[in-house]
Design a protein around this motif. Structure first.
Motif, PDB file in Angstrom:
ATOM      1  N   THR A 279      43.152  42.347  35.864  1.00 54.16           N
ATOM      2  CA  THR A 279      42.459  42.232  36.860  1.00 54.16           C
ATOM      3  C   THR A 279      43.319  41.826  38.340  1.00 54.16           C
ATOM      4  OG1 THR A 279      40.463  41.735  35.584  1.00 54.16           O
ATOM      5  CG2 THR A 279      40.705  40.936  37.827  1.00 54.16           C
ATOM      6  N   LEU A 280      44.291  40.913  37.617  1.00 54.62           N
ATOM      7  CA  LEU A 280      45.079  40.276  38.653  1.00 54.62           C
ATOM      8  C   LEU A 280      46.138  41.424  39.059  1.00 54.62           C
ATOM      9  CD1 LEU A 280      46.702  37.981  39.999  1.00 54.62           C
ATOM     10  CD2 LEU A 280      48.073  37.692  37.920  1.00 54.62           C
ATOM     11  N   PHE A 281      46.827  42.229  38.547  1.00 49.44           N
ATOM     12  CA  PHE A 281      47.453  43.321  38.944  1.00 49.44           C
ATOM     13  C   PHE A 281      46.377  44.182  39.939  1.00 49.44           C
ATOM     14  CE2 PHE A 281      50.246  43.634  34.917  1.00 49.44           C
ATOM     15  CZ  PHE A 281      50.884  42.571  35.261  1.00 49.44           C
ATOM     16  N   ILE A 282      45.178  44.569  39.546  1.00 53.57           N
ATOM     17  CA  ILE A 282      44.422  45.486  40.454  1.00 53.57           C
ATOM     18  C   ILE A 282      44.132  44.686  41.886  1.00 53.57           C
ATOM     19  CG2 ILE A 282      42.160  46.349  40.592  1.00 53.57           C
ATOM     20  CD1 ILE A 282      42.025  46.779  37.606  1.00 53.57           C
ATOM     21  N   VAL A 283      43.842  43.290  41.628  1.00 54.66           N
ATOM     22  CA  VAL A 283      43.570  42.659  42.782  1.00 54.66           C
ATOM     23  C   VAL A 283      44.959  42.784  43.752  1.00 54.66           C
ATOM     24  CG1 VAL A 283      43.311  40.421  43.835  1.00 54.66           C
ATOM     25  CG2 VAL A 283      41.768  41.189  41.885  1.00 54.66           C
ATOM     26  N   ILE A 284      46.091  42.605  43.021  1.00 54.40           N
ATOM     27  CA  ILE A 284      47.296  42.465  43.931  1.00 54.40           C
ATOM     28  C   ILE A 284      47.536  43.763  44.573  1.00 54.40           C
ATOM     29  CG2 ILE A 284      49.764  42.248  43.804  1.00 54.40           C
ATOM     30  CD1 ILE A 284      49.496  40.260  41.821  1.00 54.40           C
ATOM     31  N   ALA A 285      47.294  44.666  43.807  1.00 56.75           N
ATOM     32  CA  ALA A 285      47.377  46.222  44.376  1.00 56.75           C
ATOM     33  C   ALA A 285      46.428  46.629  45.430  1.00 56.75           C
ATOM     34  CB  ALA A 285      47.270  47.342  43.255  1.00 56.75           C
ATOM     35  N   VAL A 286      45.118  46.223  45.348  1.00 52.47           N
ATOM     36  CA  VAL A 286      44.083  46.396  46.113  1.00 52.47           C
ATOM     37  C   VAL A 286      44.609  45.580  47.682  1.00 52.47           C
ATOM     38  CG1 VAL A 286      41.840  46.077  46.951  1.00 52.47           C
ATOM     39  CG2 VAL A 286      42.236  46.881  44.762  1.00 52.47           C
ATOM     40  N   PHE A 287      44.923  44.647  47.449  1.00 48.52           N
ATOM     41  CA  PHE A 287      45.576  43.427  48.531  1.00 48.52           C
ATOM     42  C   PHE A 287      46.509  44.174  49.388  1.00 48.52           C
ATOM     43  CE2 PHE A 287      48.200  40.547  50.767  1.00 48.52           C
ATOM     44  CZ  PHE A 287      47.319  39.670  51.231  1.00 48.52           C
ATOM     45  N   VAL A 288      47.675  44.577  48.446  1.00 43.62           N
ATOM     46  CA  VAL A 288      48.631  45.541  49.140  1.00 43.62           C
ATOM     47  C   VAL A 288      48.211  46.614  49.808  1.00 43.62           C
ATOM     48  CG1 VAL A 288      50.788  46.854  48.780  1.00 43.62           C
ATOM     49  CG2 VAL A 288      50.490  44.427  47.446  1.00 43.62           C
TER      50      VAL A 288
END
Length: 295
Positions: A27-36
């Motif tokens: 989830t952390l990886f996905i949230v970072i990717a979406v934020f980016v």
């Protein structure tokens, strides 16, 4: 709505999620990717790497800033055109997530609909849909995508068409199998006896029983589509070179990968790996959570 949200955070599912470290990491990886993807251009990008007026060939092949000759202005180095790798990854992540989400959504809607129709009505409709699916499954997915792109040309919209044409089959076959099992239930027969329209029976009674399988497939397929887009762009048939793509970034650095300029290909490839890895971790959690046999 507020009660439902509060109830979810107090549910056993959320409790198991909070204690599932791989799911949290994913989830952390996905949230970072979406934020980016959403805010990276405005907040993080050093330049627009696809605006030729902002590129300087004098900055070509600068190493990452922690290496000798690197510059803090380009934290992950530059490529052969002086393009900032960090900014290019930010721009490319937008295309990757757009293709992954939109392609998965369209394939899911089409495949689920055809699977419900095929499994519920059976007969000639079922035979036609399943024979089309069988024919398509007899060819490698990449081969079909390459063939479609060779006909319709390059572009994100064309790539989405190819991915949807490849991806609907999995949903159709899975949903059909689940529908065949559900439609034999007594409450389905009772609904038919009461004269309830087939559309309402499918929506109210059949779909809720297949949605868990669809969610798991959709999560896994999103990662597959991101990888497929990168592979097709790497081969030169996906996204045009004038548009941002993580696959194109890997391709542009591949020729000099063993000449010392490893960063031009490694960092975009690493970003793709982490993004897909995060999606698969969350998909694994959903698969276990939505499988009643594991309860």
């Amino acid at each position: 709505m507020g009660k439902k949200i509060k109830g979810f955070f107090q549910s056993e599912t959320f409790f198991r999620y909070r204690h599932n470290i791989p799911a949290m990491v994913g989830t952390l990886f996905i949230v970072i990717a979406v934020f980016v993807a959403l805010f990276g251009r405005q907040l993080l990008a050093v330049q627009n790497p696809y605006d030729l007026t902002q590129l300087d060939l004098a900055n070509a092949y600068l190493p990452p800033m922690w290496m000798e000759g690197g510059s803090p202005q380009f934290p992950l180095g530059t490529d052969n055109q002086g393009r900032d790798i960090f900014s290019a990854i930010i721009y490319g992540s937008v295309s990757s997530l757009t293709i992954g989400i939109c392609g998965m959504t369209c394939a899911c809607l089409i495949g689920t609909t055809l699977g419900l129709i095929s499994g519920y009505f059976g007969g000639v409709i079922d035979a036609v849909i399943m024979r089309i699916a069988d024919i398509q499954l007899s060819f490698p997915s990449m081969f079909i995508a390459l063939f479609i792109l060779s006909v319709v040309g390059q572009g994100i919209d064309k790539l989405l068409i190819a991915l949807v044409c490849v991806g609907w089959v999995t949903y159709a076959r899975t949903v059909r199998g689940a529908t065949l099992s559900v439609k034999k239930m007594e409450y389905i027969e009772a609904s038919k006896t009461m004269g309830l329209p087939n559309f309402l029976i499918i929506v109210r009674h059949v779909m809720p029983n297949v949605v868990s399988s669809v969610i798991v497939l959709a999560t896994i397929q999103m990662g597959d589509f991101i990888l497929t887009e990168a592979a097709l762009s790497f081969l030169g048939v996906g996204v045009p070179v004038t548009e941002p793509s993580l696959g194109l970034l890997v391709k542009s650095g591949f020729d000099v990968l063993f000449s010392g300029m490893w960063w031009t290909s490694v960092f975009p490839g690493l970003y793709i790996m982490l993004l897909v890895f995060g999606i698969n971790l969350v998909g694994d959690f959903l698969r276990d959570e939505l499988n009643p046999k594991l309860k």
